[in-house]
Design a protein around this motif. Structure first.
Motif, PDB file in Angstrom:
ATOM      1  N   LEU A 441      13.687 -10.088  23.907  1.00  0.00           N
ATOM      2  CA  LEU A 441      14.151  -9.622  22.593  1.00  0.00           C
ATOM      3  C   LEU A 441      12.972  -9.361  21.664  1.00  0.00           C
ATOM      4  CD1 LEU A 441      17.308 -11.840  21.937  1.00  0.00           C
ATOM      5  CD2 LEU A 441      17.249  -9.358  22.218  1.00  0.00           C
ATOM      6  N   SER A 442      12.013 -10.279  21.647  1.00  0.00           N
ATOM      7  CA  SER A 442      10.836 -10.096  20.798  1.00  0.00           C
ATOM      8  C   SER A 442      10.039  -8.873  21.226  1.00  0.00           C
ATOM      9  CB  SER A 442       9.951 -11.344  20.852  1.00  0.00           C
ATOM     10  OG  SER A 442      10.616 -12.452  20.279  1.00  0.00           O
ATOM     11  N   TYR A 443       9.914  -8.693  22.536  1.00  0.00           N
ATOM     12  CA  TYR A 443       9.160  -7.545  23.046  1.00  0.00           C
ATOM     13  C   TYR A 443       9.880  -6.239  22.702  1.00  0.00           C
ATOM     14  CZ  TYR A 443       6.785  -4.432  26.341  1.00  0.00           C
ATOM     15  OH  TYR A 443       6.084  -3.401  26.912  1.00  0.00           O
ATOM     16  N   ALA A 444      11.185  -6.211  22.849  1.00  0.00           N
ATOM     17  CA  ALA A 444      11.942  -4.995  22.523  1.00  0.00           C
ATOM     18  C   ALA A 444      11.773  -4.637  21.046  1.00  0.00           C
ATOM     19  CB  ALA A 444      13.418  -5.190  22.865  1.00  0.00           C
ATOM     20  N   ASN A 445      11.815  -5.631  20.164  1.00  0.00           N
ATOM     21  CA  ASN A 445      11.615  -5.376  18.736  1.00  0.00           C
ATOM     22  C   ASN A 445      10.209  -4.852  18.477  1.00  0.00           C
ATOM     23  OD1 ASN A 445      14.191  -6.198  17.992  1.00  0.00           O
ATOM     24  ND2 ASN A 445      13.581  -8.338  17.715  1.00  0.00           N
ATOM     25  N   CYS A 446       9.233  -5.445  19.126  1.00  0.00           N
ATOM     26  CA  CYS A 446       7.847  -4.994  18.993  1.00  0.00           C
ATOM     27  C   CYS A 446       7.706  -3.537  19.422  1.00  0.00           C
ATOM     28  CB  CYS A 446       6.941  -5.901  19.825  1.00  0.00           C
ATOM     29  SG  CYS A 446       5.274  -5.267  20.112  1.00  0.00           S
ATOM     30  N   MET A 447       8.289  -3.185  20.551  1.00  0.00           N
ATOM     31  CA  MET A 447       8.133  -1.832  21.065  1.00  0.00           C
ATOM     32  C   MET A 447       8.868  -0.812  20.191  1.00  0.00           C
ATOM     33  SD  MET A 447       5.993  -2.092  23.358  1.00  0.00           S
ATOM     34  CE  MET A 447       6.034  -0.364  23.867  1.00  0.00           C
ATOM     35  N   ARG A 448       9.967  -1.196  19.588  1.00  0.00           N
ATOM     36  CA  ARG A 448      10.630  -0.276  18.663  1.00  0.00           C
ATOM     37  C   ARG A 448       9.698   0.053  17.491  1.00  0.00           C
ATOM     38  NH1 ARG A 448      15.595  -2.737  20.321  1.00  0.00           N
ATOM     39  NH2 ARG A 448      15.243  -4.545  18.969  1.00  0.00           N
ATOM     40  N   GLN A 449       8.973  -0.957  17.012  1.00  0.00           N
ATOM     41  CA  GLN A 449       8.023  -0.734  15.917  1.00  0.00           C
ATOM     42  C   GLN A 449       6.882   0.178  16.352  1.00  0.00           C
ATOM     43  OE1 GLN A 449       6.803  -4.720  14.973  1.00  0.00           O
ATOM     44  NE2 GLN A 449       8.857  -5.364  14.353  1.00  0.00           N
ATOM     45  N   LEU A 450       6.320  -0.089  17.517  1.00  0.00           N
ATOM     46  CA  LEU A 450       5.158   0.674  17.975  1.00  0.00           C
ATOM     47  C   LEU A 450       5.536   2.122  18.303  1.00  0.00           C
ATOM     48  CD1 LEU A 450       3.347  -1.977  20.196  1.00  0.00           C
ATOM     49  CD2 LEU A 450       2.579  -1.067  18.007  1.00  0.00           C
ATOM     50  N   ARG A 451       6.717   2.335  18.819  1.00  0.00           N
ATOM     51  CA  ARG A 451       7.114   3.691  19.185  1.00  0.00           C
ATOM     52  C   ARG A 451       7.460   4.558  17.987  1.00  0.00           C
ATOM     53  NH1 ARG A 451      10.405   1.195  24.234  1.00  0.00           N
ATOM     54  NH2 ARG A 451       8.695   1.265  25.732  1.00  0.00           N
ATOM     55  N   GLN A 452       7.549   3.960  16.800  1.00  0.00           N
ATOM     56  CA  GLN A 452       7.784   4.727  15.581  1.00  0.00           C
ATOM     57  C   GLN A 452       6.493   5.267  14.990  1.00  0.00           C
ATOM     58  OE1 GLN A 452       9.986   2.078  13.023  1.00  0.00           O
ATOM     59  NE2 GLN A 452      11.869   2.242  14.212  1.00  0.00           N
ATOM     60  N   LEU A 453       5.358   4.805  15.538  1.00  0.00           N
ATOM     61  CA  LEU A 453       4.069   5.238  14.988  1.00  0.00           C
ATOM     62  C   LEU A 453       3.812   6.717  15.242  1.00  0.00           C
ATOM     63  CD1 LEU A 453       1.971   2.117  16.046  1.00  0.00           C
ATOM     64  CD2 LEU A 453       2.796   2.677  13.749  1.00  0.00           C
TER      65      LEU A 453
END
Length: 453
Positions: A441-453
């Protein structure tokens, strides 16, 4: 629970039957009974072996896996990939690096790695300044190891120059920038983190990024017996640049310094001449081979047959984490040699003709040495880092122990790891990491943030 009965256990001398492993409250094996009798209601397993050390990791690059596999307008190479990696690294926050590292370590544990050597160079904030706690990024990675149960050797990276000749760092390398004094400050800040699960060593990034004078100063300042890792001779362009700068090849230049010994791990060492192969082996250092990354980046092939003939020590690492499986590293280490030499069963010796057994046992020893920790064997005084294979899987059902490693390494792509203990604690059970849901769950949230860059 502080013991496990193994119907078949991989001991330093090979497979043994009816072995009971005992460990103490600190997670070290304190007794290995052979020819033991199974007791009623005892915790038992069919095939038990030591966990593998992942001797080379850049944890943050796990988040890039699969994201760089599209051809550019000009020829792609390690160097074009590196530019993309630099841009990616500029955005990662301390919270994100912990989430990424925890996901990576949980995956590695599920595949049979029980320790990692973290080659950590993402030190500074995004603007190039140090955090209020200069070691915060390293502390976050150690926290991810603690969260997941992974043993870790943290290796803060000395990164002072962009290339040979002490060229100034590029602007997109600003988060990596360190000198010897700053690295020693980071190591001192991490001293309180050291325990049975955590060691702290050092890593001069490469001869491109740190000169011999700096490396000599760093080694002199480092506490005795701590591990020292370095990237070296990964790309032919690097070799050519080193010759143009110094008149010597990278491994030749490093060996001529007189610094290299059993504490060292020379990562990649892909492009060697015969004298360098002999020199690494004679030094007692470990060659850190990262086959899936070396294949992904187009590095080339390590000279494995000559190195084995010289009694060289080696281990494996997942590096950029396009794979998290020691089986895949070992399989492609052998397959790369078969393709290069157009032969079969390359990684073997007259004393050990089973390729899977030779590779696994050699990588256990080399990885443990590179970690600076007592790992890699089921013996008293070593960590109770234990992998249990799934004897109910069709590949292993009813198999003789003598055929287990060849089958595990060379047959199929299912993950045959059932349970994993680290320091005597069961971290993986029936293929699932104990914290798998929260980590994902933490990783999925992290990747959602990074993929918005």
């Amino acid at each position: 629970m502080s013991s496990l009965f193994a119907h078949h256990a991989l001991l330093p001398q090979g497979w043994a039957s009816n072995v009971r492993l005992h460990w103490n409250e600190t997670g070290d094996l304190n007794l290995v009974e052979q020819d033991a009798a199974l007791q009623p209601h005892e915790n038992q397993a069919q095939f038990v072996l030591p966990g593998m050390t992942n001797l080379h990791s850049h944890a943050f690059q796990r988040a890039m896996a699969g994201m760089t596999e599209m051809a550019g307008e000009s020829k792609d190479s390690f160097w074009t990939w590196r530019d993309l990696m630099y841009r990616y690294a500029l955005h990662i926050t301390p919270e994100q690096i912990q989430a990424i590292a925890a996901q990576l370590y949980a995956e590695c544990l599920r595949h049979g790695y029980t320790a990692v050597c973290e080659f950590h160079y993402l030190h500074r904030d995004q603007d190039g300044s140090f955090y209020a706690r200069p070691a915060e990024m390293a502390e976050r990675v150690i926290a991810a190891a603690e969260q997941t149960g992974m043993g870790i050797s943290m290796l803060p990276v000395l990164y002072s120059y962009a290339d040979f000749g002490e060229q100034a760092l590029r602007h997109d390398q600003r988060r990596f920038s360190t000198n010897v004094a700053e690295i020693m400050q980071l190591i001192d800040a991490l001293e309180g983190k050291r325990n049975a699960q955590v060691e702290v060593g050092v890593a001069p990034h490469s001869l491109r990024a740190a000169n011999i004078s700096q490396i000599r100063e760093l080694v002199a300042a480092l506490p005795a017996a701590r591990p020292i890792h370095i990237h070296i001779a990964e790309q032919q362009k690097e070799v050519d640049a080193c010759i143009a700068y110094s008149g010597r090849r990278p491994v030749e230049l490093l060996l001529d310094s007189g610094l290299v010994n059993q504490r060292w791990c020379l990562v990649h060492a892909t492009h060697l001449n015969k004298a360098e192969v002999q020199g690494i082996a004679a030094s007692g250092a470990v060659a850190g081979i990262c086959t899936t990354t070396e294949g992904n980046l187009g590095d080339g092939f390590f000279d494995l047959p000559d190195y084995i003939a010289a009694n060289g020590r080696f281990g494996v690492g997942s590096d950029s984490h396009v794979s998290q499986s020691p089986v895949e590293e070992l399989r492609w280490l052998e397959y790369g040699q078969r393709l290069r030499l157009q032969g079969r069963n390359i990684a073997s010796t007259p004393a050990q003709r089973k390729v899977g057994d030779f590779l696994y046992q050699a990588a256990l020893q080399g990885g443990a040495q590179a970690s600076g920790r007592k790992l890699g064997q089921l013996s008293a005084g070593y960590r109770a880092d234990i992998v249990v294979l799934d004897d109910e899987h069709p590949n292993l059902a009813g198999i003789a122990s003598a055929d287990v490693l060849n089958t595990w390494v060379f047959a199929g792509n299912d993950n045959l790891v059932r349970d994993v203990y680290v320091g005597g604690k069961k971290i993986v059970q029936t293929g699932q990491h104990k914290n798998q849901t929260e980590v994902q769950l933490s990783y999925a949230n992290c990747m959602r943030q990074l993929r918005q860059l």
